[in-house]
Design an enzyme around this catalytic site. Structure first.
Site, PDB file in Angstrom:
ATOM      1  N   LEU A 168       0.818  -1.420   0.047  1.00 57.24           N
ATOM      2  CA  LEU A 168       0.065  -0.003  -0.193  1.00 57.24           C
ATOM      3  C   LEU A 168       0.882   1.206   0.022  1.00 57.24           C
ATOM      4  O   LEU A 168       1.745   1.210   0.647  1.00 57.24           O
ATOM      5  CB  LEU A 168      -0.709   0.059   1.301  1.00 57.24           C
ATOM      6  CG  LEU A 168      -1.824  -1.201   1.542  1.00 57.24           C
ATOM      7  CD1 LEU A 168      -2.622  -1.090   2.896  1.00 57.24           C
ATOM      8  CD2 LEU A 168      -2.857  -1.357   0.348  1.00 57.24           C
ATOM      9  N   THR A 244       3.318  -3.999   3.592  1.00 56.43           N
ATOM     10  CA  THR A 244       4.532  -3.929   3.512  1.00 56.43           C
ATOM     11  C   THR A 244       5.436  -2.794   2.836  1.00 56.43           C
ATOM     12  O   THR A 244       6.542  -2.596   2.780  1.00 56.43           O
ATOM     13  CB  THR A 244       4.754  -5.356   2.507  1.00 56.43           C
ATOM     14  OG1 THR A 244       4.163  -4.830   1.258  1.00 56.43           O
ATOM     15  CG2 THR A 244       4.686  -6.341   2.854  1.00 56.43           C
ATOM     16  N   GLU A 245       4.354  -1.714   2.417  1.00 55.99           N
ATOM     17  CA  GLU A 245       4.848  -0.349   1.921  1.00 55.99           C
ATOM     18  C   GLU A 245       3.783   0.652   2.150  1.00 55.99           C
ATOM     19  O   GLU A 245       2.814   0.600   1.857  1.00 55.99           O
ATOM     20  CB  GLU A 245       5.125  -0.470   0.434  1.00 55.99           C
ATOM     21  CG  GLU A 245       6.524  -1.366  -0.171  1.00 55.99           C
ATOM     22  CD  GLU A 245       6.943  -1.096  -1.689  1.00 55.99           C
ATOM     23  OE1 GLU A 245       6.268  -0.061  -2.085  1.00 55.99           O
ATOM     24  OE2 GLU A 245       7.263  -2.001  -2.316  1.00 55.99           O
ATOM     25  N   ASN A 246       4.353   1.646   2.803  1.00 54.42           N
ATOM     26  CA  ASN A 246       3.461   2.846   2.887  1.00 54.42           C
ATOM     27  C   ASN A 246       4.345   3.987   3.232  1.00 54.42           C
ATOM     28  O   ASN A 246       5.052   4.079   4.031  1.00 54.42           O
ATOM     29  CB  ASN A 246       2.224   2.621   4.400  1.00 54.42           C
ATOM     30  CG  ASN A 246       1.501   3.762   3.870  1.00 54.42           C
ATOM     31  OD1 ASN A 246       0.606   4.265   3.089  1.00 54.42           O
ATOM     32  ND2 ASN A 246       1.158   4.424   5.312  1.00 54.42           N
TER      33      ASN A 246
END
Length: 339
Positions: A168, A244-246
């Protein structure tokens, strides 16, 4: 790790109290001081990276060319993603942030920021230079990743279980018929791969959802993370979720001094707001188990090259890729320490 001695925890706290928190949730919502205690005891906080965007050493250790090596050199003006018109600064990831040579320093910094884990990817062109197992495995490449994993474990960065990872980056990709941050997905299931039938939009009924950033496709709508988590809980019967990604990208302003560039109040507030809404989702019964900030370091950002900065840590591309902690990194350090 280089730090600015004037960027004390006290300064970071004053920033939050005297202007940031008062605007976090709108006039109708109460001010809320977030702490790690608002998350489960075993919740994993970490930061993320990506091989091509970080490693560099493109021609070292037996590494072969990847798709991005070829693309950036032969078609810097071309498009590999639907959104990409060109690589903005005609740059490549040949050096990136030199993580290949500096990973021990970066892992130590990660530990000092009280992070639990580090998400990284593997460059298969470093492991399988010919692209085929029949061409032989590159033992030097395997050793690099073994050494990286061993160093992470030695520094306690090995807590993520990785059951379901959802990538995300603020502009959420969501299931059919649900708008969270101006994006409508035309496919069902946990299929959030770029280009798979996704209708990109940053507005609904002519109204922009969220605040603009340095990237035209990326708008900030923190409440969206709460909406999406609740939808996934209900629609997919409460799966375990790792974000896992923001993160948020800011323009790489060459007119700023390094010390001025460290004052990333927008990024600090961005993570605060998203974690606030994520904590609300967890309290509502969503099984979220980890949050990985994108990105640990400024990096090569695909079609944007080095024109934007996503890092919690500043990389000085003009001075041997020296690292400096930004306000956001110092905030995470204190936030995670207080738990």
């Amino acid at each position: 790790m280089a730090t600015d001695s004037s960027l004390s925890f006290y300064v970071v706290n004053v920033m939050l109290i005297l202007g940031l928190l008062g605007h976090c949730h709108g006039k109708s919502s109460p001010h809320y001081l977030l702490s790690r205690k608002d998350f489960p005891a075993d919740f994993v906080f970490g930061s993320a990276s990506s091989a091509y965007q970080y490693e560099g050493a493109a021609h070292e250790g037996g590494r072969g060319p990847s798709v991005w090596d070829t693309f950036t050199k032969e078609h810097p003006e071309g498009a590999i993603f639907v959104m990409a018109e060109k690589i903005s600064d005609h740059s490549t990831g040949d050096v990136a942030v030199d993580f290949y040579h500096r990973y021990k320093e970066d892992i130590q910094n990660l530990k000092e920021l009280n992070m639990d884990a580090f998400r990284f990817s593997i460059s298969w062109s470093r492991v399988l230079p010919t692209g085929r197992i029949g061409g032989g495995v590159n033992k030097v490449g395997v050793k690099f990743y073994n050494d990286l994993i061993n160093d992470l474990m030695a520094n306690g960065q090995s807590k993520q279980k990785g059951e379901i990872g959802i990538t995300l980056i603020s502009l959420w990709l969501v299931p059919k018929n649900m708008t969270v941050a101006g994006v409508k997905a035309q496919r069902r299931g946990l299929d959030f791969v770029l280009g798979c039938g996704v209708d990109f939009s940053v507005e609904k009924d002519g109204v922009y959802l969220g605040s603009p950033t340095a990237l035209s496709w990326l708008y900030v709508y923190p409440k969206g993370i709460n909406n999406l988590m609740l939808y996934i809980k209900n629609y997919y019967k409460s799966p375990a979720i790792y974000i896992t990604e923001n993160g948020i990208g800011e323009a790489n302003n060459s007119s700023l001094s390094v010390q001025e560039a460290l004052k990333d109040k927008t990024r600090l507030l961005y993570h605060y707001q998203h974690l606030y809404y994520l904590s609300k989702a967890i309290k509502a019964g969503v099984d979220v188990r980890g949050y990985f900030a994108w990105s640990f370091l400024d990096d090569f950002e695909w079609d944007a090259g080095y024109t934007v900065r996503f890092g919690l840590n500043y990389v000085d591309y003009k001075n041997k890729h020296k690292r400096y902690r930004k306000y956001s990194a110092l905030w995470f350090q204190k936030f995670l320490h207080e738990g």
